[in-house]
Design an enzyme around this catalytic site. Sequence first.
Site, short mmCIF file in Angstrom:
data_model
loop_
_atom_site.label_atom_id
_atom_site.label_comp_id
_atom_site.label_asym_id
_atom_site.label_seq_id
_atom_site.Cartn_x
_atom_site.Cartn_y
_atom_site.Cartn_z
N THR A 178 0.83 -1.21 0.00
CA THR A 178 0.00 0.00 0.00
C THR A 178 0.87 1.26 0.00
O THR A 178 1.85 1.35 0.73
CB THR A 178 -0.92 0.01 1.23
N GLY B 54 2.43 -2.95 8.32
CA GLY B 54 2.62 -3.21 9.74
C GLY B 54 4.06 -3.55 10.07
O GLY B 54 4.73 -4.29 9.35
N GLU C 142 -6.68 -3.83 3.82
CA GLU C 142 -6.72 -4.82 2.73
C GLU C 142 -7.98 -4.69 1.86
O GLU C 142 -8.53 -5.67 1.39
CB GLU C 142 -6.62 -6.24 3.30
#
Length: 558
Positions: free
Chosen positions: A34, A73, A317
């Site tokens: 992303t 993350g 997501e």
Amino acid sequence: MFIPTLERLATETQKAKWLPLATNFKILGTYAQTEMGHGTYLQGLETTATYDHVTEEFILNTPHKSSMKWWPGSLGKSSTHAVVQAVLIINGKKYGMHPFMLQLTSLDNHMPLPGIEVGDIGPKMTLDYNDNGFLLLKNVRIPRQHMLMKHAQVSSDGKYTSSGPNKAIYAPMVLVRVKMTKWVHDALRQAITTAIRYSAVRHQSKMSDSGPEPQVLDYQTQQYKLFPVLADTYALFFMSRNLRRQYNRMMDEIRNKGSYKMLAEIHSISCGLKGLSSKLGIDGASICRTACGGHGYLKVAGISEVLGLLHSVVTAEGEYTVVCLQTARYLMKQIAKVSVGEVVTGSSEYLNVDPQSYSCPLQTPADCLNLTFLCDIFRNRANCLIRSVASRLQIDIESGAPQHIAMNNNLQSLVRVAEAHCETIMVLDFTASVISLRTSPETIKVLTSLCQLHALHTIVKNAGDFMETESVGLEQMKWIREQELKLLEIIRPDAVALVDAFDLHDDSLGSLLGVYDGNVYERLYESTKYNPMNQNVVHPSYYKYLKPLMSGEMISKL
């Protein structure tokens, strides 16, 4: 996603090199896809990997601010390595998104390597303990062998070849969406456990002047808030378990047979079910919070943390609307096949049935509890909605509207059919799971009641859909509402046992309202002793602000 990506997209040589390091924590990895400017629309990703055939290296760049990786993350301060998704460029030609293994920091002092800027993106609604990061790349060179080459290869002289379907790269994302349905279940079971246990402890008002204050859980209004959420939580459990089994079968076919025939189906339903589960989670946890009254607003109630987690899932997501549209596009392809005489399989096999042959199976109020009948009703509703939207799309296109305009004019309806399809899957999964259970008759009976409530409550929430498609009539809708309320009485004696069955230890639950022993008020009072504001009988702010104000010493300067 780091290790699953290596397992699925790396060659055997690459796996032998990196997997032992990752699984033994010699390196710490993340999955960097992303970007600040693009998320779900993968074709819009801007990070580039340009091949230099002279040095046999890829040169990685994030050319614009919008290109920087944003959200992965553990990226900002924790990871030493990342699988970076970037657009492959060879001799000026773009070959689409491909994964590259990149070392981010020194293994000696954890300092970022040359050309790499990495950091944390800042506080969020919750989950601040998770190190979500950003990544900027400026002419970072990596060896040719650091492109994960199981399905696509670049030779030393810059020749590109593909040995697998281009959608194989989506397999790791599908896995995360599959897991997210379970994450929602795990979060929602915390909220519903807290709310139902507290509702059994809390006594409020009187039903009659001479009687005692009843448990809040005895009020029909409280039952109507919480029992459908309880039913949804169990539905999510069975659905997520079945979805994971289907994903595992797909991966077995990929590994053992090299077959990707299940990928489109699993990608489609994992998108929609991830979206639907996140919506059920947020709505359900919000109901649980308000069902706990004022005490539910306290941090020690534990539900605010659950809500924060669920609010992250609804966009992570793939944002809710976007993933629903992924499912809807797949359904449009399926109905197109049916329209030319093909027989479709999988979750959309009900499209093979002509809705003209359908008649509502509910002939008496008792029929509303027949799970086979309820499954037929859900199938017909989804079938009719899908065919209706497909017909409108066809009419728009035949009238001269460009395809993208026709799609945009029907987007909301497409989201609606995805929701209907996924709600059908959940009812079918719940029903099949209950029927196949090998346990005591008493357990099967109460789980059957939960399954019935889940189905009936979903029909009531979407009454317009079911009546518009003539899946049920006015009289049947009246029966459904009556049976829905009767189920509340049936479930009430087992409600606390049903949340206890989640087997959440108090430490895992993290809620003073939902403690197993029911000593809520004692624990709430005890918690005030640890409040920093209460460490002084008279807080220092009294001497600094309140006393001068009350004595007239504090005079406004205005």
